[in-house]
Design an enzyme around this catalytic site. Structure first.
Site, short mmCIF file in Angstrom:
data_model
loop_
_atom_site.label_atom_id
_atom_site.label_comp_id
_atom_site.label_asym_id
_atom_site.label_seq_id
_atom_site.Cartn_x
_atom_site.Cartn_y
_atom_site.Cartn_z
N PHE A 212 5.48 -19.21 -25.66
CA PHE A 212 6.79 -19.78 -25.41
C PHE A 212 7.11 -19.67 -23.93
CE2 PHE A 212 10.72 -21.13 -27.63
CZ PHE A 212 10.13 -21.70 -28.73
N LEU B 260 17.01 -31.94 -30.10
CA LEU B 260 16.08 -31.10 -29.36
C LEU B 260 14.64 -31.27 -29.84
CD1 LEU B 260 16.07 -28.30 -27.50
CD2 LEU B 260 15.43 -27.39 -29.70
N GLN C 264 22.84 -22.82 -20.18
CA GLN C 264 21.43 -23.22 -20.17
C GLN C 264 21.24 -24.69 -20.51
OE1 GLN C 264 18.39 -21.64 -23.16
NE2 GLN C 264 17.58 -20.94 -21.19
N HIS D 256 18.30 -27.37 -21.51
CA HIS D 256 16.96 -27.39 -22.10
C HIS D 256 16.25 -28.65 -21.61
CE1 HIS D 256 13.76 -27.49 -25.07
NE2 HIS D 256 14.10 -26.30 -25.48
N ARG E 156 18.32 -17.46 -20.45
CA ARG E 156 17.71 -16.90 -21.65
C ARG E 156 16.31 -17.47 -21.82
NH1 ARG E 156 17.16 -18.90 -27.25
NH2 ARG E 156 18.06 -20.86 -26.55
N ARG F 29 13.24 -22.32 -18.80
CA ARG F 29 13.97 -23.57 -19.02
C ARG F 29 14.77 -24.03 -17.82
NH1 ARG F 29 16.05 -22.25 -25.13
NH2 ARG F 29 14.01 -22.55 -26.09
N HIS G 260 22.26 -26.68 -23.81
CA HIS G 260 21.59 -26.12 -24.98
C HIS G 260 22.19 -24.80 -25.45
CE1 HIS G 260 18.50 -25.22 -27.81
NE2 HIS G 260 18.03 -24.20 -27.13
N GLU H 136 10.67 -26.21 -27.70
CA GLU H 136 9.79 -25.68 -26.68
C GLU H 136 8.41 -25.40 -27.25
OE1 GLU H 136 11.92 -23.15 -24.23
OE2 GLU H 136 10.23 -21.88 -23.71
#
Ligand SMILES: Cc1cc2nc3c(=O)[nH]c(=O)nc-3n(C[C@H](O)[C@H](O)[C@H](O)COP(=O)(O)OP(=O)(O)OC[C@H]3O[C@@H](n4cnc5c(N)ncnc54)[C@H](O)[C@@H]3O)c2cc1C
Ligand code: SF4
Ligand code: F3S
Ligand code: FES
Lengths: 248, 562, 126, 131
Positions: free
Chosen positions: B110, B236, B224, B226, B373, B270, B338, B239
């Protein structure tokens, strides 16, 4: 640029004002990639703030936005206007449920049924997390994975005439969920769950109409789960008949 | 008493119910719990399970570096240690994690994680996690649910929490719930923005309620973005699509990330990826479509097998909403709002500082996410700190006498009733709610988006202030009591405007660039002045900004390069 | 352990489902032979009739008739009774079930009895 | 908590004609009706056997030649076959067979079972009737 217009015919029911439901037509600008839910949102934002319906994720996973679209239970966020082009699109609340307001139906019965089948891992003793995960092979996962992807949208209940005729019928999604736990290699609760699903109003009510599996947006195939549960029940019962005498 | 039926709320409820079977736990949620937005999380949840190549320090370091050193390191250390236990518990409760051939839970790569440590259940982890928690919660007889009850305020008297007021959406009646302790877990507030991955219900209610109750909001400027959303809908694309090996390409078919994060490429964090995309767009190397500019996410080289086995939901979404088969075609994507790093300030036990009030999940800010994050940390955070908050609240409740519904509290409840039915519902002339909402979203998107500067932020503060005034006269068209979603939307918008204001003010105050917060007028990180949290308090006029120190245990701030 | 009612239902359903197999695999040819081919003279063999022919194969023929007729009857009646409830007789469901089972039991007893009359030696099978 | 309902909710009831509302339902209902023919034929045939058993072979055969009964049978046969086919299809759907990596499709089960039906029917004719 000339704009296409779609007509959305929505069931309205306002218990504080009208005794009876009626249809109301709205004209909505039509775009090719618009879903029925977008049209409802357009109406609520621009034409009529009193229109009432449920939604949240807009990506077909939260399960709130089900309605009967042109007579078929669908997720409104996953039904494109272009599928119905050139016609008036009729949007009604999910059938077989009582209606609170406009497109919002009462979910009490459904929620009650979910709880009834004890949808949690039943185990004599849960091992402490320090001992690590329970092992499960890909094959074991495969046996129930399909039935664990139900989003509780209730489309199957709305499609099932047996539920329509007899509200007591446990119904497709609840049985599929029960079967999901029955088939989970980590679960030890068969003895608790069998009596529930094999009750009179359980699996035996299903007459294999199969529409539940047709409308299910997540490929759960409740019909399959019900049928497998029936087979399990029948073999189980036969065994328990034979066992005491067979001595095996 | 728990407000919110998402991952954090349910975990808190289970923790409290388990701790003390005699305790009555109530879950109040404005939607049926399994509709909560946790359901849409796709990629996975991070925890150190593979100790052969992974360890707590590495996970902590990745998280802290990802946060641009704004995370509280004691919170992060606590988090990484609890994470494996919480994940195993979830597995024991039945979550259908994807498995390795030897029967262990599989892990995938990730963004921002230096090794594979993200547990997953195909690409529907949030869905499975939420349903597992919800179904497990049904087992407890001392958990009572109030589904489709909308909380409107927290009742505070004499410096402690006595309960909340909530509307039963179905009947439209307002009721007071008295409680010895309250956990709020109402999720994020993405709907403040125009283009977001967040569901309709993510309106920051809890943040605003706590804020109004006098609790500060922390790190609110950290929003954040994305990098991979479908351009038309904001849906979305997880990821995990990059974790499994997907590539980002610009108009020239070039993997442009080599200019920005050469070592990590698609597995960079991100904030950096989203900005990289914006730069490509600005400099004219992106595609143009009916919904603005976009770049390509290429999965075609992964093959049908991998896509179907590990990313079935991505395939489903691309097919359904774009008519594209990712096995053969590239997916158009662009960045969008996001996640909220900021939220209600809490300590590492979920305690907000207001006796009786606890918070957890996306709406809380323990501050383990700092300025950015890392993907897949959030769900684990919901579990770890949800449990902490549940336990904290249960223990506090056990020490307390019954809450009192004496005069001051009753008065508060009456006041709330007046506010809703006499003011919000009755007003006859004014603007539509949808108009104000649309303007707020536009303001935030344009002025408090990926890139910000002094000018735009000042403008935003002014515009939001105006909107708050206009909101006082907004009209709720639906005057009925029963299931009045129009009224609910008005109350939500009222909450959102408060939260939006705190974001704009905090962003204005942080004169540096850090993590997700990118100021064009202050492009550098400034540890000397801003290695601290900004906290926002409500006042009669504009929000008041204060600071709080960042806890640093073992990892000294360093330059953040990938 | 399943409760008694559930177990009974499970077994009845098992029989019903076997009846489904029988009705699907064995019934069509019987209808064709007895009900269409014979009376319309499509009968391949001169003289005689299918029922006599089948019965003349003693045990196996008798068994075939019993299984086919009993299975189909069970399946057909069971199903037909639920069809009636689907068409609006839901309130009378339990009564219909009772009548259905009565017909099934009487019918099966009847075939068994008459087939035994026709071929008593079936009983002497091991 | 039991929520009181201050305002009535309404519920649409299924009318007897529900199965005409969609083609799946109609097909389903036709399948359901096949049971009528299956059941009635079984009853008629039981009666015939009873005539045989009581020695009234001639009247038994006369019964079979009754035009009404013939007509019924001519209708019953396709219905029974329809029943058989849908049954085969459902079996394929409910219990797909796994061969290595591929799983059988319902229509494959349908085909296999139709072949099986033909073989069984042929065997019945050959063994029980012709020999
Ligand atoms: C599309 C998407 C994908 C994501 N993917 C990942 C991922 O792969 N990995 C990861 O770790 N994280 C991921 N996240 C982030 C993560 O899903 C969220 O941060 C997390 O689910 C938040 O959970 P929560 O319990 O805090 O809030 P939510 O799940 O949003 O729950 C909020 C609850 O509060 C209730 N509520 C709200 N307001 C009120 C009110 N006024 N009164 C009563 N009840 C109220 C709601 O009904 C709801 O039950 C993703 C997020 C999104 C949007
Ligand atoms: S089984 Fe399918 S149709 Fe039924 S509730 Fe679940 S997802 Fe919806
Ligand atoms: S539609 Fe209904 S009858 Fe059975 S197969 Fe599905 S539950
Ligand atoms: S809005 Fe969530 S499923 Fe349609």
């Amino acid at each position: 640029m000339s704009q296409d217009i779609a007509t959305i015919r929505v069931t309205r029911y306002r218990p504080e004002k009208d005794g009876k439901p009626f249809f109301q037509d709205y004209k909505v600008p039509y775009r090719k990639d618009m879903v029925v839910l977008d049209a409802l949102n357009y109406i609520k934002a621009n034409l009529d703030g009193t229109l009432t319906y449920r939604w949240s994720c807009r990506m077909g996973v939260c399960g709130s936005c089900g309605a009967n679209v042109d007579g078929v239970p669908k997720l409104t966020c996953a039904s494109f206007l272009h599928e119905f082009k050139g016609r008036t699109i009729k949007v009604e609340p999910l059938t077989h449920f009582s209606v609170i307001k406009d497109l919002v139906v009462n979910m009490d019965d459904f929620m009650h049924k979910l709880v009834e089948i004890k949808p949690w891992i039943i185990k004599e003793k849960e091992s402490p997390p320090e001992e690590g995960e329970y092992r499960q092979s890909a094959e074991e996962l495969e046996r129930y994975a399909q039935f664990s992807s139900c989003i509780n949208c209730m489309l199957c209940y709305s499609a099932c005439p047996v539920y329509g005729l007899n509200e007591k019928f446990l119904g497709p999604a609840a049985i599929a969920l029960a079967y999901r736990y029955i088939e989970d290699s980590r679960d030890e609760g068969k003895d608790v769950r069998f009596p529930i699903v094999h009750e009179l109003e359980g699996v035996w009510e299903c007459t294999l109409v199969g529409e539940c599996s047709v409308v299910c947006p997540k490929g759960v195939d409740p019909m399959l789960a019900i049928q497998k549960t029936k087979i399990l029940g029948a073999t189980n019962a036969l065994k328990s008949l034979v066992m005491p005498r067979g001595g095996k | 008493m728990i407000i919110g039926g998402g991952a954090a709320g349910l975990r808190a409820a289970i923790a409290a119910a388990e701790l003390d079977p005699k305790l009555d736990v109530a879950i109040v949620s404005k939607v049926y719990p399994m509709r909560s937005h946790t359901v849409s999380a796709e990629g996975g949840m991070a925890a150190v399970l593979r100790t052969d190549y992974d360890n707590f320090d590495l996970h902590a370091y990745d998280t802290i570096k990802g946060s641009d050193f704004l995370a509280d390191q004691d919170a992060v250390e606590f988090f990484v240690k609890e994470a494996p236990k919480e994940s195993i518990r979830l597995e024991h409760w039945g979550c259908p994690f994807s498995r390795d051939p030897d029967g262990r839970i599989s892990v995938r790569a990730f963004g921002g994680m230096s090794v594979k440590r993200t547990l997953f259940a195909t690409d529907k982890i949030g869905f499975h996690l939420l349903h597992t928690l919800f179904q497990t919660s049904l087992k407890f007889e001392n958990i009572h649910r109030y589904d489709e009850w909308f909380t409107t305020s927290i009742l505070v008297d004499n410096g402690r929490v006595d309960g909340v007021t909530a509307i039963d959406i179905r009947s439209g009646e307002l009721a007071s719930f008295l409680a010895k302790a309250v956990v709020i877990a109402t999720g994020g507030c993405g709907r403040i923005y125009q283009f977001t991955t967040n569901g309709w219900i993510k309106t920051g209610d809890g943040m605003a309620m706590a804020y109004r109750a006098g609790v500060p909001l922390k790190d609110m400027e950290m929003v954040q973005y994305h990098p991979t959303l479908l351009p038309n809908t904001g849906i979305l694309i997880t990821e995990a699509a990059r974790g499994e090996g997907g590539h980002l390409l610009n108009k020239d078919g070039e993997r442009f990330l080599k200019k920005y994060v050469p070592n990590k490429m698609e597995l960079g964090p991100r904030d950096i990826l989203s900005r990289a995309e914006m730069t490509e767009i600005k400099e004219g190397r992106a595609f143009e479509g009916p919904y603005g500019s976009y770049v390509h996410l290429d999965l075609t080289h992964l093959g049908a097998g991998t896509i179907e086995a590990k990313l079935p939901f991505v395939k489903e979404l691309a097919e359904r909403y774009l008519g594209i088969d990712p096995v053969h075609e590239m997916i158009p994507v662009r960045p969008g709002q996001h996640y909220m790093m900021g939220g209600v300030h809490t300590d590492i036990h979920g305690y907000t500082g207001l006796p009786g009030l606890y918070a957890a999940g996306e709406m809380a800010c323990v501050s383990m996410n700092g300025a950015n994050r890392l993907g897949s940390n959030s769900l684990t955070e919901c579990l770890v700190f949800g449990a902490e908050a549940g336990i904290g609240a249960a223990q506090y409740a056990a020490r307390q006498g019954s809450p009192n519904f004496g005069n001051p509290v009753q008065g508060l409840a009456l006041e709330e009733e007046k506010r809703i039915y006499d003011r919000v519902l009755k007003s006859e002339r004014g603007e539509k709610i949808s108009t104000i909402r649309a303007e707020m979203q536009k303001t935030m998107e344009e002025h408090v988006g990926i890139y910000r500067d002094e000018n735009s932020l000042k403008q935003a503060c002014g515009l939001i202030g105006d909107l708050k005034q206009r909101m006082k006269n907004a009209v709720v068209e639906d005057k009925d009591r029963v299931y009045n979603t129009d009224l609910v939307s008005a109350l939500e918008l009222d909450f959102m405007l408060d939260v939006a204001e705190t974001i704009a003010y905090a962003a204005l105050a942080r004169k540096e660039s850090r993590g997700a917060h990118a100021r064009t007028d202050y492009p550098k990180r400034d540890d000397a002045q801003f290695l601290k949290h900004l906290v926002v308090y409500e006042t009669e006029t504009v929000p008041r900004i204060d600071t709080m120190p960042v806890s640093i245990t073992r990892w000294k701030p360093e330059a953040r390069v990938y | 352990m399943m409760p008694k009612v559930a177990r009974l239902h499970a077994i009845l359903w098992g029989v019903f489902s076997m009846g489904g197999f029988i009705a699907a695999f064995l019934l069509p040819v019987l209808i064709y032979l007895v009900g269409i081919a014979y009376p319309l003279g499509l009968w391949p063999m001169a003289g005689g009739d299918p029922t006599s022919a089948i019965l003349s194969h003693h045990h196996i023929g008798t068994l075939f008739l019993f299984v086919t007729v009993a299975g189909s009857l069970y399946h057909g009646i069971f199903r037909f009774q639920s069809t009636l409830t689907e068409l609006g007789l839901a309130p009378a469901k339990r009564a219909l079930e009772a009548i259905g089972y009565l017909i099934i039991i009487l019918g099966i007893l009847a075939v068994a009895y008459y087939l035994l009359l026709l071929n008593p030696s079936v009983l002497s099978l091991p | 908590m039991s929520k009181e309902k201050p305002f009535p909710e309404y519920r649409r009831k299924l009318g007897p004609g529900w199965w005409l509302s969609n083609s799946h339902f109609t097909r389903y209902m036709i399948r359901e009706w096949t049971s009528f023919f299956v059941a009635l034929f079984s009853l008629i045939y039981i009666y015939e056997i009873s005539l045989f058993a009581s020695g009234a072979k001639d009247s038994a055969l006369a019964l079979m030649r009754n035009p009404g009964i013939i007509a019924f049978n001519i209708v019953a046969l396709p219905f029974t076959l329809y029943h058989a086919f849908t049954w085969f299809y459902l079996i394929g759907k409910v219990q797909p067979i796994k061969l290595g990596k591929t799983t059988s499709k319902p229509w494959q089960a349908l085909l296999v079972n139709i072949v099986l039906l033909l073989i069984i029917s042929y065997a019945v004719i050959q063994i029980l009737v012709l020999r």
